[in-house]
Design an enzyme around this catalytic site. Sequence first.
Site, PDB file in Angstrom:
ATOM      1  CG  ASN A   6     -25.187  49.092 -15.314  1.00 58.94           C
ATOM      2  OD1 ASN A   6     -24.040  49.247 -15.742  1.00 58.94           O
ATOM      3  ND2 ASN A   6     -26.206  48.765 -16.096  1.00 58.94           N
ATOM      4  CD1 TRP A   7     -21.658  53.312 -11.515  1.00 56.56           C
ATOM      5  CD2 TRP A   7     -19.438  53.464 -11.749  1.00 56.56           C
ATOM      6  NE1 TRP A   7     -21.115  53.464 -10.267  1.00 56.56           N
ATOM      7  CE2 TRP A   7     -19.756  53.555 -10.371  1.00 56.56           C
ATOM      8  CE3 TRP A   7     -18.093  53.543 -12.133  1.00 56.56           C
ATOM      9  CZ2 TRP A   7     -18.773  53.720  -9.391  1.00 56.56           C
ATOM     10  CZ3 TRP A   7     -17.115  53.701 -11.147  1.00 56.56           C
ATOM     11  CH2 TRP A   7     -17.463  53.790  -9.797  1.00 56.56           C
ATOM     12  CE  LYS A   8     -27.828  52.025 -17.399  1.00 57.09           C
ATOM     13  NZ  LYS A   8     -29.105  51.977 -18.054  1.00 57.09           N
TER      14      LYS A   8
ATOM     15  CG  HIS B  35     -28.328  45.717 -18.454  1.00 52.64           C
ATOM     16  ND1 HIS B  35     -28.889  46.566 -19.378  1.00 52.64           N
ATOM     17  CD2 HIS B  35     -28.489  46.305 -17.242  1.00 52.64           C
ATOM     18  CE1 HIS B  35     -29.365  47.628 -18.744  1.00 52.64           C
ATOM     19  NE2 HIS B  35     -29.134  47.496 -17.452  1.00 52.64           N
TER      20      HIS B  35
ATOM     21  CD  GLU C 274     -28.864  49.935 -20.991  1.00 50.88           C
ATOM     22  OE1 GLU C 274     -27.648  49.897 -20.706  1.00 50.88           O
ATOM     23  OE2 GLU C 274     -29.678  50.645 -20.369  1.00 50.88           O
TER      24      GLU C 274
ATOM     25  CD  GLU D  50     -31.953  46.181 -14.345  1.00 50.84           C
ATOM     26  OE1 GLU D  50     -31.654  47.115 -13.628  1.00 50.84           O
ATOM     27  OE2 GLU D  50     -31.355  45.908 -15.399  1.00 50.84           O
TER      28      GLU D  50
ATOM     29  N   GLY E 236     -34.037  53.660 -17.212  1.00 54.92           N
ATOM     30  CA  GLY E 236     -33.618  54.957 -17.742  1.00 54.92           C
ATOM     31  C   GLY E 236     -34.756  55.836 -18.217  1.00 54.92           C
TER      32      GLY E 236
ATOM     33  CB  SER F  59     -36.600  54.799 -13.050  1.00 58.42           C
ATOM     34  OG  SER F  59     -36.368  54.919 -14.446  1.00 58.42           O
TER      35      SER F  59
ATOM     36  N   GLY G 231     -28.999  52.288 -12.193  1.00 59.73           N
ATOM     37  CA  GLY G 231     -28.237  52.848 -13.305  1.00 59.73           C
ATOM     38  C   GLY G 231     -27.904  54.310 -13.044  1.00 59.73           C
ATOM     39  N   GLY G 232     -28.700  55.192 -13.627  1.00 64.41           N
ATOM     40  CA  GLY G 232     -28.425  56.637 -13.581  1.00 64.41           C
ATOM     41  C   GLY G 232     -28.090  57.164 -12.191  1.00 64.41           C
TER      42      GLY G 232
HETATM   43  C1  PEP Z   1     -29.927  49.719 -15.257  1.00 65.88           C
HETATM   44  O1  PEP Z   1     -29.222  50.150 -16.138  1.00 65.88           O
HETATM   45  O2  PEP Z   1     -29.775  48.558 -14.868  1.00 65.88           O
HETATM   46  C2  PEP Z   1     -30.932  50.597 -14.672  1.00 65.88           C
HETATM   47  C3  PEP Z   1     -31.800  50.083 -13.845  1.00 65.88           C
HETATM   48  O3  PEP Z   1     -30.909  51.908 -15.062  1.00 65.88           O
HETATM   49  P1  PEP Z   1     -31.753  53.129 -14.397  1.00 65.88           P
HETATM   50  O4  PEP Z   1     -31.598  53.006 -12.901  1.00 65.88           O
HETATM   51  O5  PEP Z   1     -31.103  54.359 -14.923  1.00 65.88           O
HETATM   52  O6  PEP Z   1     -33.161  52.964 -14.827  1.00 65.88           O
END
Ligand code: PEP
Length: 250
Positions: A9-11, A94, A96, A166, A172, A211, A232-233
Amino acid sequence: MRRPLVAGNWKMNGSRESIQALVAGLEQALSDVEAQVVVCPPAVYLDQVAAGLKSSRIALGAQTLSEYDAGAYTGEVSASMLGDFGCRYVLVGHSERRALFSESDAQVAAKFAAAKAAGLVPVLCVGESLDEREAGQTLAVIGAQVGAVQEVLGVDAFVNAVIAYEPVWAIGTGMTATPEQAQQVHAAIRAQVAEKNTAAAEQLPLLYGGSVNAANASALFAMADIDGGLVGGASLKVDEFTAICRAAQG
Ligand code: PEP
């Protein structure tokens, strides 16, 4: 046997130039990876990424979609438009989106239904807050989020779908659920789906997100009900994401 799946997920990150480099790097690094890999760029870059991935096995996903099919919904993107641009997957609900854009369980279920109706594979994201975990409400919260989709779509809700667990406190933050914490929730999700449809539950890919990185991925993916990750990151870094995808195939 469920095929491992890792979605990035590049957000809301990247530019035309940085995305070009990321796609080229991933295409090369992941050419021999057997897990199903999905990347979810920001919507405006879907076409660019689709073109860059043309000869690769990496699939394309979107980060959200509208629950409506077409019409006067300024700024929205429909499921059929995503399909038109080569998307096979779409993230739905998600944390967010739920927290920052006030998406309710009912709206998430409507988006999930719109994705399925257009032939996309929805990736339903569920997770509890830290307060909810500390109050012992984790399984109830996840059960309600999954149940909201079952209520609308019935017994076949999770045929050709994916669920990503999640924990909100892990996204994050650098804090990761332990493999045992994640496995407990994944097992509960699979049992809830199995109550309605055993075959769908057996085939349902359950991803862990929060994470995930190259160092913790193997231990998470070794658990019986964790079939891969939503990242994500770390999905913005070719080496890190590649190591996570390799960890998913065991
Ligand atoms: C996400 O945005 O779905 C996510 C899991 O982010 P991160 O890996 O950065 O925690």
